[in-house]
Motif scaffolding. Structure first.
Motif, PDB file in Angstrom:
ATOM      1  N   GLU A   1       0.842  -1.186   0.000  1.00 33.99           N
ATOM      2  CA  GLU A   1       0.000   0.000   0.000  1.00 33.99           C
ATOM      3  C   GLU A   1       0.882   1.242   0.000  1.00 33.99           C
ATOM      4  O   GLU A   1       2.082   1.170   0.281  1.00 33.99           O
ATOM      5  N   ALA A   2       0.269   2.376  -0.305  1.00 29.34           N
ATOM      6  CA  ALA A   2       1.026   3.628  -0.341  1.00 29.34           C
ATOM      7  C   ALA A   2       0.114   4.793   0.002  1.00 29.34           C
ATOM      8  O   ALA A   2      -1.104   4.720  -0.169  1.00 29.34           O
ATOM      9  N   THR A   3       0.719   5.869   0.483  1.00 32.93           N
ATOM     10  CA  THR A   3      -0.056   7.088   0.701  1.00 32.93           C
ATOM     11  C   THR A   3      -0.456   7.662  -0.658  1.00 32.93           C
ATOM     12  O   THR A   3       0.169   7.356  -1.681  1.00 32.93           O
ATOM     13  N   PRO A   4      -1.493   8.499  -0.706  1.00 35.56           N
ATOM     14  CA  PRO A   4      -1.899   9.081  -1.985  1.00 35.56           C
ATOM     15  C   PRO A   4      -0.772   9.817  -2.694  1.00 35.56           C
ATOM     16  O   PRO A   4      -0.652   9.750  -3.920  1.00 35.56           O
ATOM     17  N   SER A   5       0.085  10.506  -1.939  1.00 34.50           N
ATOM     18  CA  SER A   5       1.182  11.250  -2.567  1.00 34.50           C
ATOM     19  C   SER A   5       2.195  10.315  -3.198  1.00 34.50           C
ATOM     20  O   SER A   5       2.695  10.558  -4.303  1.00 34.50           O
ATOM     21  N   VAL A   6       2.511   9.226  -2.498  1.00 32.26           N
ATOM     22  CA  VAL A   6       3.452   8.252  -3.047  1.00 32.26           C
ATOM     23  C   VAL A   6       2.843   7.553  -4.258  1.00 32.26           C
ATOM     24  O   VAL A   6       3.513   7.326  -5.270  1.00 32.26           O
ATOM     25  N   GLU A   7       1.575   7.231  -4.177  1.00 31.72           N
ATOM     26  CA  GLU A   7       0.897   6.588  -5.307  1.00 31.72           C
ATOM     27  C   GLU A   7       0.923   7.489  -6.535  1.00 31.72           C
ATOM     28  O   GLU A   7       1.104   7.019  -7.666  1.00 31.72           O
TER      29      GLU A   7
ATOM     30  N   ASP B   1       2.169   6.754 -10.300  1.00 31.02           N
ATOM     31  CA  ASP B   1       1.279   6.940 -11.446  1.00 31.02           C
ATOM     32  C   ASP B   1       1.916   7.799 -12.534  1.00 31.02           C
ATOM     33  O   ASP B   1       1.652   7.613 -13.721  1.00 31.02           O
ATOM     34  N   THR B   2       2.757   8.753 -12.133  1.00 28.50           N
ATOM     35  CA  THR B   2       3.411   9.633 -13.109  1.00 28.50           C
ATOM     36  C   THR B   2       4.725   9.066 -13.623  1.00 28.50           C
ATOM     37  O   THR B   2       5.402   9.719 -14.426  1.00 28.50           O
ATOM     38  N   GLY B   3       5.086   7.862 -13.161  1.00 28.72           N
ATOM     39  CA  GLY B   3       6.291   7.217 -13.654  1.00 28.72           C
ATOM     40  C   GLY B   3       7.585   7.675 -13.005  1.00 28.72           C
ATOM     41  O   GLY B   3       8.670   7.330 -13.476  1.00 28.72           O
ATOM     42  N   GLU B   4       7.497   8.416 -11.921  1.00 23.15           N
ATOM     43  CA  GLU B   4       8.723   8.878 -11.252  1.00 23.15           C
ATOM     44  C   GLU B   4       9.415   7.745 -10.500  1.00 23.15           C
ATOM     45  O   GLU B   4      10.627   7.764 -10.300  1.00 23.15           O
TER      46      GLU B   4
END
Length: 410
Positions: A47-53, A57-60
């Motif tokens: 799982e991840a926090t929304p910021s980490v997710e 999602d942006t490929g970073e």
């Protein structure tokens, strides 16, 4: 290992594999710096926090949505262990030791082979602060030291000499509305590095007292004009000092481009081939009303605000302001440099449709210790200015927002 201080080093991680275990608050704080370093970041966490997710999602980063497993640290250069599972942290730490991977543990600094310093950056310099031993480490103390050093570098109170040649030039610095704390960080730093400061009367004067003794401070109002117009003399002074190889700051009140004649100075410098930096400042048109408790816009009251110069009266042929059109607006009108003309301004606005009961506030010496606010209406403002002895500099706010506030009515 805890008996010896850590050996500080900067890791160059561009394109190199970094493994982060856990995607909670610790990872959320550490990931941006790893991404900025160009690391090939692999995140292992179910799982991840929304910021980490969002970073995934942006490929970073590459997110492996599962728990840690033996072998995850293969080919890694650096690992950050920050899961909520002590057993997984211990196992991953042991793998890092076997594979000779530098490893940071958020739950047990003593068991780690690397520590994350408190870091900050200013003007291309990274400040990293580490305590000397793992036991008894106080992250708040190291962070406080980091913050003090970085803030000193940014605001110019901590100045280290540059052992390189500086390019002479001019910086047009907006000093804000008067409170010395409201100048920008960049503006304050440039002030600290200046050889010459040419200051306006309305600039933040308290900042001049902080300058080193070798800095030449010139009051723009006292430049000998001779055969020149005042602005032309100031332009010439900027050019002459810069041509002598000095670093010059033109300290202006508010913002250089809001009735500050900054573009005239920039054009003169460009014609002379002098490099110029423009540092925006906080304009008194919004900051002074705010300091007096007046929002220039407010939901349900004003959806726009207009800033005009009142240095010439509405009936003056030099005026470029369309006062009849302004009178028809329903939003906020902010008048600068208009104290001595406010009577004729009010008459013109009323004559073209603005209600004489429209609230008016005059804020004198805004954001300074001498600040005071005087309230009136368009019908009474002329006599109020005289009765209350309102003097420049003062910002005039016209509109219903004057009545908005803890003690006003929206």
């Amino acid at each position: 290992m805890a008996e010896h201080p850590a050996y500080p080093v900067g890791l160059r991680l561009t394109g190199r594999r970094v493994v982060v275990l856990g995607a909670g608050q610790v990872a959320q704080r550490r990931l941006p710096a790893l991404i900025a370093a160009g690391a090939d970041v692999h995140l292992v966490s179910p799982e991840a926090t929304p910021s980490v997710e969002a970073m995934a999602d942006t490929g970073e980063i590459t997110w492996h949505r599962r728990d840690y497993a033996e072998g995850d640290l293969a080919e890694a250069w650096y690992a950050l262990i920050a899961t909520s599972d002590p057993d997984a942290n211990t196992a991953a730490s042991a793998e890092a030791e076997r594979r000779r991977v530098w490893c940071v543990r958020s739950d047990d600094a003593d068991a780690a082979t690397a520590w994350t310093p408190a870091t900050g950056s200013s003007e291309g310099v990274t400040v990293a602060v580490l305590t000397t031993q793992a036991r008894g480490r106080d992250p708040r103390h190291t962070a406080a030291i980091r913050d003090a050093v970085v803030e000193g570098l940014r605001d110019g109170t901590l100045v280290a000499p540059h052992h390189r040649s500086r390019t002479p030039g001019v910086a047009l610095v907006g000093g804000g509305p008067g409170d010395p704390d409201l100048i920008t960080v960049r503006g304050r730093r440039l002030l600290a590095e200046a050889d010459v400061v040419i200051a306006d009367r309305l600039g933040p004067r308290d900042l001049l007292a902080e300058l080193p003794p070798h800095v030449e401070v010139i009051d723009a109002a006292k430049i000998p004009y001779g055969r020149y117009m005042a602005q032309e003399a100031i332009n010439n002074a900027l050019v002459e000092h810069a041509r002598q190889g000095r670093s010059v700051v033109r300290l202006k009140g508010g913002d250089p481009y809001v009735f500050g004649r900054g573009m005239e100075e920039l054009q003169a410098l460009a014609e002379a081939g002098i490099p110029c930096t423009v540092v925006p400042g906080i304009s008194s048109s919004i900051s002074v009303p705010g300091a007096a408790g007046i929002p220039v816009t407010h939901r349900g009251v004003a959806h726009e605000f207009t800033v005009v110069s009142g240095h010439v009266a509405p009936d003056d042929e030099r005026s470029l302001v369309d006062w009849p059109s302004l009178a028809k607006l329903t939003g906020t009108l902010v008048v600068l440099m208009g104290v001595d003309k406010i009577g004729r301004i009010a008459e013109t606005l009323v004559a073209h449709g603005r209600s004489p009961d429209t609230p008016v506030a005059l804020v004198q010496e805004g954001t300074t210790a001498a600040q005071r606010r005087v309230d009136a209406t368009l019908a009474t403002v002329a006599e109020t200015v005289v009765a209350q002895d309102v003097r420049p500099p003062a910002v005039i706010v016209i509109g219903d927002v004057v009545g908005v506030g803890p003690h006003g009515a929206a």
